[in-house]
Write a protein that holds these residues in place. Structure first.
Motif, PDB file in Angstrom:
ATOM      1  N   THR A  28       0.830  -1.212   0.000  1.00 53.00           N
ATOM      2  CA  THR A  28       0.000   0.000   0.000  1.00 53.00           C
ATOM      3  C   THR A  28       0.862   1.259   0.000  1.00 53.00           C
ATOM      4  O   THR A  28       0.566   2.251  -0.696  1.00 53.00           O
ATOM      5  CB  THR A  28      -0.923  -0.015   1.223  1.00 53.00           C
ATOM      6  N   TYR A  29       1.949   1.215   0.756  1.00 53.71           N
ATOM      7  CA  TYR A  29       2.858   2.369   0.792  1.00 53.71           C
ATOM      8  C   TYR A  29       3.481   2.616  -0.575  1.00 53.71           C
ATOM      9  O   TYR A  29       3.555   3.758  -1.044  1.00 53.71           O
ATOM     10  CB  TYR A  29       3.940   2.135   1.838  1.00 53.71           C
ATOM     11  N   LEU A  30       3.927   1.581  -1.240  1.00 57.86           N
ATOM     12  CA  LEU A  30       4.536   1.750  -2.565  1.00 57.86           C
ATOM     13  C   LEU A  30       3.519   2.296  -3.563  1.00 57.86           C
ATOM     14  O   LEU A  30       3.815   3.212  -4.346  1.00 57.86           O
ATOM     15  CB  LEU A  30       5.097   0.416  -3.046  1.00 57.86           C
ATOM     16  N   LEU A  31       2.328   1.739  -3.549  1.00 56.32           N
ATOM     17  CA  LEU A  31       1.287   2.223  -4.469  1.00 56.32           C
ATOM     18  C   LEU A  31       0.913   3.679  -4.166  1.00 56.32           C
ATOM     19  O   LEU A  31       0.699   4.489  -5.084  1.00 56.32           O
ATOM     20  CB  LEU A  31       0.058   1.322  -4.376  1.00 56.32           C
ATOM     21  N   ALA A  84       1.805  12.292   4.679  1.00 60.86           N
ATOM     22  CA  ALA A  84       0.927  11.218   4.223  1.00 60.86           C
ATOM     23  C   ALA A  84       1.530   9.851   4.516  1.00 60.86           C
ATOM     24  O   ALA A  84       0.838   8.919   4.950  1.00 60.86           O
ATOM     25  CB  ALA A  84       0.638  11.383   2.729  1.00 60.86           C
ATOM     26  N   THR A  85       2.848   9.740   4.258  1.00 53.65           N
ATOM     27  CA  THR A  85       3.511   8.450   4.501  1.00 53.65           C
ATOM     28  C   THR A  85       3.496   8.101   5.982  1.00 53.65           C
ATOM     29  O   THR A  85       3.214   6.965   6.380  1.00 53.65           O
ATOM     30  CB  THR A  85       4.946   8.497   3.984  1.00 53.65           C
ATOM     31  N   THR A  86       3.783   9.079   6.849  1.00 56.58           N
ATOM     32  CA  THR A  86       3.771   8.826   8.291  1.00 56.58           C
ATOM     33  C   THR A  86       2.388   8.409   8.767  1.00 56.58           C
ATOM     34  O   THR A  86       2.232   7.465   9.547  1.00 56.58           O
ATOM     35  CB  THR A  86       4.226  10.079   9.047  1.00 56.58           C
ATOM     36  N   SER A  87       1.381   9.125   8.291  1.00 59.73           N
ATOM     37  CA  SER A  87       0.015   8.777   8.675  1.00 59.73           C
ATOM     38  C   SER A  87      -0.373   7.388   8.188  1.00 59.73           C
ATOM     39  O   SER A  87      -0.965   6.596   8.933  1.00 59.73           O
ATOM     40  CB  SER A  87      -0.947   9.822   8.119  1.00 59.73           C
ATOM     41  N   LEU A  88      -0.003   7.080   6.952  1.00 57.19           N
ATOM     42  CA  LEU A  88      -0.330   5.766   6.399  1.00 57.19           C
ATOM     43  C   LEU A  88       0.355   4.644   7.163  1.00 57.19           C
ATOM     44  O   LEU A  88      -0.282   3.659   7.554  1.00 57.19           O
ATOM     45  CB  LEU A  88       0.062   5.716   4.920  1.00 57.19           C
ATOM     46  N   LEU A  89       1.658   4.803   7.419  1.00 55.13           N
ATOM     47  CA  LEU A  89       2.396   3.733   8.097  1.00 55.13           C
ATOM     48  C   LEU A  89       1.927   3.577   9.549  1.00 55.13           C
ATOM     49  O   LEU A  89       1.735   2.457  10.030  1.00 55.13           O
ATOM     50  CB  LEU A  89       3.891   4.027   8.049  1.00 55.13           C
ATOM     51  N   ALA A  90       1.753   4.695  10.255  1.00 50.90           N
ATOM     52  CA  ALA A  90       1.356   4.606  11.662  1.00 50.90           C
ATOM     53  C   ALA A  90      -0.012   3.965  11.808  1.00 50.90           C
ATOM     54  O   ALA A  90      -0.205   3.019  12.591  1.00 50.90           O
ATOM     55  CB  ALA A  90       1.372   5.999  12.289  1.00 50.90           C
TER      56      ALA A  90
END
Length: 395
Positions: A28-31, A84-90
């Protein structure tokens, strides 16, 4: 540390789900990162390859130069991607951990349901292995219901194996019983012929002495066959039960064995306290008789020997018959030999005119057929202490 199969399956389920969740978050992070780059390129890029199609950007009422505008937009792009990445991963990691915990709990429940038939197979096998009476325990079956799968096949195979063993043991017992019945006829005929020859007027003294020896041998064989028949009968679980008070049995047996005890110069003490149970009265009488006869026959011969028989109600819903006797010193390691058919101390065969060598074997078989057992241990100073334990009758 020993881990149960259910716990191992639960750990495997949880670990696999956790791994799948981590892979899902990574994909999901890569996409998401690729989609973010595409959006910025569509909004600020141009077909000619220039990074931005504008000249300058106004900030706080001030028009920035093209270079400053590019730097500002690059910084905003980086900040947006980082946020966005921090929110997605957390949030993704938190979601994966929470759902993994729920999946592990669900895996514990599912593993328990999957292994429930195996627990049933194990419990049945343990009952069969621990049951004192093979005939009673081999009647049990798993009879597992459900779809035809590996566990169902295992349970059916186990049932087939137990049924085959049951038929084998039952066939052996029927053979012993039938052989005992068939052998009684020629022995009865032999006794009649010997007695007829002995009582003839023309019978000489040698013929009479020979007849007495033959009758003694015949009686010994009859006792042996009767013991085998009783042993085969006692191996079966007693299903037709009636109330029996062991105190009455003890009093009757003491009166019956009094002549033999007097002949052996052994004093018999009776302590007949109420001990209600249920079962076959004849078999229970044989149990007590064999215990008393064993105490009388294997005792001191100098007139100081004694046998004490006591019946009482014990704790735990049990009743007991205890026979204590004087006699020679018995090593503890020789006690188990007493319960083997045709065996006595030191592994010697014991078939005599008074005993067929089956007395204590019959005692143990009768006790186990009634749901009890018999134990023995050497008495201090010589002799034995033997205790038969049976279930107490429910009022």
């Amino acid at each position: 540390m020993r881990l149960s199969l259910r716990l191992r399956l639960t750990v495997v389920y949880g670990a696999l789900f956790m791994l799948a969740g981590v892979v899902l978050v990574g994909v999901t992070y890569l996409l998401f990162n690729q989609e973010l780059v595409r959006i910025f390129e569509e909004k600020y890029g141009d077909p000619g390859g220039n990074r931005h199609r504008f000249i300058s950007v106004m900030k706080d009422g001030v028009m920035l130069s093209p270079e400053a505008s590019q730097r500002l937009l690059a910084e905003q792009e980086a900040d947006l991607r980082a946020a966005a990445t921090t929110s997605l991963l957390a949030q993704g990691v938190i979601a994966v951990v929470v759902v993994a915990c729920l999946a592990t709990a669900l895996g514990w429940v599912v593993a328990g349901r999957v292994l429930a038939p195996l627990h049933k197979v194990t419990a049945t096998a343990r009952r069969i292995a621990a049951a004192p009476d093979a005939d009673r325990s081999l009647r049990e079956r798993i009879d597992l219901d459900g779809p035809i799968d590996e566990v169902k096949e295992l349970a059916d195979t186990f049932d087939a194996m137990v049924a085959r063993l049951d038929r084998s043991f039952d066939g052996q017992r029927r053979f012993v019983a039938n052989a005992s019945h068939e052998l009684r006829t020629p022995l009865t005929l032999n006794r009649a012929l010997v007695e007829l020859a002995m009582h003839r007027r023309s019978a000489s003294a040698d013929v009479k002495r020979l007849g007495e020896s033959l009758l003694e041998i015949n009686v010994r064989h009859e006792r042996l066959i009767s013991g085998l028949l009783l042993l085969a009968r006692a191996e079966h679980e007693v299903t037709d039960r009636s109330p029996v008070d062991l105190a009455d049995v003890v009093a009757h047996v003491v009166a019956q064995t009094a002549p033999e005890a007097a002949q052996e110069k052994v004093t018999v003490y009776e302590e007949a306290f109420p001990a209600p149970t249920t079962g076959d009265a004849l078999l229970l009488e044989r149990l007590v008789t064999n215990l008393v006869e064993n105490g009388v026959r294997h005792n001191l011969r100098d007139g100081t020997g004694w046998v004490r028989i006591a019946s009482r109600t014990a704790t735990g819903g049990r009743v007991t018959v205890t026979v204590t006797n004087t006699g020679p010193v018995v090593p503890p390691y020789d006690v188990p030999e007493l319960f083997k058919p045709f065996r006595r101390l030191n592994g010697e065969r014991t078939v005599t005119g008074k005993s067929a060598g089956l007395g204590l074997s019959i005692v143990r078989s009768v006790a186990r057929a009634h749901g009890g057992d018999v134990t023995a241990h050497p008495r201090e100073g010589g002799g034995l202490v033997m205790t038969a334990t049976l279930p107490r009758a429910v009022p």
